[in-house]
Design an enzyme around this catalytic site. Structure first.
Site, PDB file in Angstrom:
ATOM      1  N   LYS A  52       0.842  -1.201   0.000  1.00  0.00           N
ATOM      2  CA  LYS A  52       0.000   0.000   0.000  1.00  0.00           C
ATOM      3  C   LYS A  52       0.880   1.255   0.000  1.00  0.00           C
ATOM      4  CE  LYS A  52      -3.808  -2.382   2.281  1.00  0.00           C
ATOM      5  NZ  LYS A  52      -4.488  -2.740   3.538  1.00  0.00           N
ATOM      6  N   GLN A  96      -4.222  -1.555   9.855  1.00  0.00           N
ATOM      7  CA  GLN A  96      -4.198  -2.884   9.235  1.00  0.00           C
ATOM      8  C   GLN A  96      -4.772  -3.936  10.187  1.00  0.00           C
ATOM      9  OE1 GLN A  96      -3.180  -3.446   5.972  1.00  0.00           O
ATOM     10  NE2 GLN A  96      -3.873  -5.554   6.250  1.00  0.00           N
ATOM     11  N   ASP A 119     -10.728   3.211   4.598  1.00  0.00           N
ATOM     12  CA  ASP A 119     -11.098   1.798   4.475  1.00  0.00           C
ATOM     13  C   ASP A 119     -12.622   1.642   4.418  1.00  0.00           C
ATOM     14  OD1 ASP A 119      -9.011   0.017   4.186  1.00  0.00           O
ATOM     15  OD2 ASP A 119      -8.564  -0.096   6.338  1.00  0.00           O
TER      16      ASP A 119
END
Ligand code: NAP
Length: 294
Positions: A52, A96, A119
């Site tokens: 990412k 994460q 997200d």
């Protein structure tokens, strides 16, 4: 049969984003800044986060990687999130998953400012998504929509069967495929480990979206001719003969299912790269929404 080439499409999306960032720079504007928090040193999570961050650099975003030890307490992580919420230089950030067991994932998701939740996991954004309002759509389902759109796959009036009901893939996917619009307007069946007659249900699907994480679960005899097959699964299967000691397996028996499908995603090179591209897209959106404020 046509391959839904996530690698190719994600590269196109990254080029489009890079062109927008270049224009921002030319206008002397601040470029999008994504931060990623990782707690602990799980191998797969580190690989995802590094990829990412690298992708941010490729398109010209600023990026910050925050690595915290696996012993980090919930309070320490919540403090870090508060700092990121307050930091005007950060447009969006991700934490994460999965998190170590001493940390309550729901508390963490709730602590993220919805305006920076690229997200799309915060209930505010999830609720907006369910109500067809503009918001950050979770990157994996968002990537699947984008693939269907760019390959012009018809979804209206079709029967979509989603396998798996996780909050990050299956559940949002089922909502999005049933929404009024395109891609959408399909009739959705959401299946999970307690679904009875799952094989029979899958055999009726025009579109199968498999997100359970069981290698080669979906066999050719389970899908009907010309079905659209989307494989979200990525499982590390131990294999000593490989340099890394494992190989990546999808949920679909690609070799045989691809002979029956009209469209199919490979693993790797299907949904995975799309997920990263859509995270970048959400970060660009976050920057655009913050323009004028900072
Ligand atoms: P998850 O949270 O583990 O959820 C798995 C879901 O599958 C659950 O709803 C579970 O049912 C269901 N399930 C498990 N075994 C089943 C069976 N035999 N029959 C029917 N349903 C079954 O998984 P996830 O986070 O959604 O991830 C799923 C897979 O996608 C994993 O391989 C993951 O690595 C991959 N993934 C890929 C990407 C990407 O970018 N490509 C992104 C995210 C995840 P219950 O709810 O009843 O337990």
């Amino acid at each position: 049969m046509e391959i839904l080439d996530g690698k190719k499409i994600s590269n196109q999306i990254k080029e489009e984003i890079a062109a927008e960032v270049a224009q921002m720079k030319e206008r002397g504007e601040k470029v999008p800044h994504l931060a990623a928090v990782i707690v602990g040193n799980d191998g797969a999570s580190m690989t995802y986060v590094n990829s990412k961050v690298r992708s941010c650099e490729k398109v010209g975003f600023e990026s910050t990687l925050i690595r915290l030890p696996s012993t980090t307490s919930e309070l320490e992580l919540l403090k870090k999130i508060d700092q990121l919420n307050q930091d005007d230089d950060i447009d969006g950030f991700i934490v994460q998953l999965p998190l170590p067991e001493q940390i309550d994932t729901q508390k963490v998701i709730m602590a993220i400012d919805p305006d920076k939740d690229v997200d799309g996991f915060h209930p505010t954004n999830f609720g907006k998504m369910a109500l067809d309002m503009s918001t950050f759509i979770p990157a994996t389902p968002f990537g699947i929509l984008e693939l269907l759109e760019r390959y012009n796959v018809e979804t209206k009036g079709k029967h979509t069967v989603v396998i798996g009901r996780s909050h990050i893939v299956g559940r949002p996917m089922s909502i999005l495929m049933g929404r009024k619009g395109w891609p959408g307007n399909s009739t959705v069946t959401l299946t999970h480990s307690h679904t009875k007659n799952i094989t029979q249900i899958i055999s009726q699907a025009d579109i199968v979206i498999s997100a359970l994480g069981v290698p080669h679960f979906l066999k050719a005899e389970m899908v009907k001719d010309d079905a659209v097959v989307i494989d979200v699964g990525i499982t590390r299967v131990p294999d000593e003969s490989r340099e890394k000691g494992y190989y990546l397996a999808g949920d679909v028996d690609f070799e045989n299912v691809s002979k029956k499908a009209s469209f199919i995603t490979p693993v790797p090179g299907g949904v995975g790269p799309m997920t990263i591209a859509m995270l970048l897209k959400n970060t660009l959106l976050a920057r655009e929404q913050h323009r004028g404020e900072r």
